[in-house]
Scaffold this active site. Structure first.
Site, PDB file in Angstrom:
ATOM      1  N   HIS A 172       0.866  -1.193  -0.088  1.00 39.60           N
ATOM      2  CA  HIS A 172      -0.108   0.016   0.089  1.00 39.60           C
ATOM      3  C   HIS A 172       0.989   1.141   0.032  1.00 39.60           C
ATOM      4  O   HIS A 172       1.998   1.289   0.499  1.00 39.60           O
ATOM      5  CB  HIS A 172      -1.178  -0.066   1.194  1.00 39.60           C
ATOM      6  CG  HIS A 172      -2.133   1.018   1.174  1.00 39.60           C
ATOM      7  ND1 HIS A 172      -1.719   2.480   1.472  1.00 39.60           N
ATOM      8  CD2 HIS A 172      -3.331   1.101   0.698  1.00 39.60           C
ATOM      9  CE1 HIS A 172      -2.785   3.049   1.338  1.00 39.60           C
ATOM     10  NE2 HIS A 172      -3.736   2.305   0.728  1.00 39.60           N
ATOM     11  N   GLU A 202      -3.650   1.595  -7.717  1.00 35.61           N
ATOM     12  CA  GLU A 202      -3.984   2.991  -7.059  1.00 35.61           C
ATOM     13  C   GLU A 202      -3.031   4.322  -7.089  1.00 35.61           C
ATOM     14  O   GLU A 202      -1.929   4.182  -6.420  1.00 35.61           O
ATOM     15  CB  GLU A 202      -3.961   2.660  -5.284  1.00 35.61           C
ATOM     16  CG  GLU A 202      -5.016   1.641  -4.816  1.00 35.61           C
ATOM     17  CD  GLU A 202      -5.156   1.769  -3.320  1.00 35.61           C
ATOM     18  OE1 GLU A 202      -6.311   1.810  -2.951  1.00 35.61           O
ATOM     19  OE2 GLU A 202      -4.302   1.729  -2.699  1.00 35.61           O
TER      20      GLU A 202
END
Ligand code: PGA
Length: 254
Positions: free
Chosen positions: A97, A167
């Site tokens: 992430h 992302e």
């Protein structure tokens, strides 16, 4: 695009108490159990994972970890191993992430985390995405390098244990999500990069999620026009009315 959709809720460091976490998980599980074409993964903070996992398996609802140690076990203060997270009820784990990359995770570290996840029999949700974008198109190289570096060392036979999540960092915590047409371009690019590593068949089967400012208003269009297999949802995943609506709408996509 696979017909089943996967919606992953990354709760980050929310909510403040285990009671609130249980409430969000209970409600999400209930909504998920009524869906026909959608699987839902809730990723609560480590201390709440067990409380959020149901004792009996619930159709369409799974628990995921937000990260995982590069170690299996041992003298590593503050770390949580993949096997431990599995024993708390995790089926999935997020790796790479951008908030962890910003805190120091290199592609090499991400590849080690990913290896632990896969060895423990969990499915990895591998996040990639450029920090910024300009006209030069350099973001394609950034994303390709992240994919290559993070998947380095993963045996070909384990390609199915990884779900890709694109992302763009500049879209995380933003007001608007990326335009669905651009999501489509990147989902094709990510699949191509994946197939360059594992072969065309694995590329075809690869699942790609989009994440970054997804909410109940934009979710359907992102999946539909963006041609992604699902979504990685931050803020909206702990906002029960919005997330409930999002799940119901996504489930209607054919
Ligand atoms: P957001 O976060 O949906 O709140 O933008 C997404 C993420 O960081 O995974």
């Amino acid at each position: 695009m696979n017909s089943r959709k996967l919606i992953v809720g990354n709760w980050k460091m929310h909510p403040a108490s285990v009671d609130d976490a249980k409430r969000i998980a209970r409600r999400t599980r209930l909504v998920a159990s009524r869906l026909e074409h959608t699987d839902v993964v809730a990723c609560p903070p480590f201390p709440f994972m067990q409380a959020c996992a149901s004792r009996r398996p619930t159709a369409n609802f799974y628990i995921g970890a937000q990260s995982v140690s590069v170690h299996e076990e041992g003298a590593h203060t503050g770390e949580a191993g993949a096997g431990m997270l599995r024993s708390l009820g995790a089926t999935y784990a997020i790796v790479g992430h951008s908030e962890q990359r910003a805190a120091g995770d290199s592609d090499e570290i991400v590849s080690h985390r990913l290896a632990r996840v896969v060895e423990a029999g969990l499915t990895a949700i591998l996040c990639v995405g450029e920090r910024t974008r300009d006209e030069s198109g350099a973001h394609f190289d950034v994303v390709r390098d992240q994919i290559k570096g993070s998947l380095a060392g993963l045996p070909e036979g384990k390609a199915r244990s990884v779900i890709m999540a694109y992302e763009p960092v500049w879209e995380i915590g933003a007001k608007e999500a990326m335009a669905p047409e651009e999501v489509h371009e990147m989902s094709i690019f990510v699949k191509k990069a994946f197939s360059d590593i594992f072969g065309p068949e694995a590329g075809l089967k690869a699942k790609v999620l989009y994440g970054g400012s997804v909410n109940f208003r934009n979710a359907v269009e992102i999946i539909h026009t963006g041609q992604v297999d699902g979504l990685l949802v931050g803020r909206e995943s702990v906002n029960l009315p919005g997330f409930t609506e999002l799940l119901k709408e996504v489930d209607k996509i054919q």
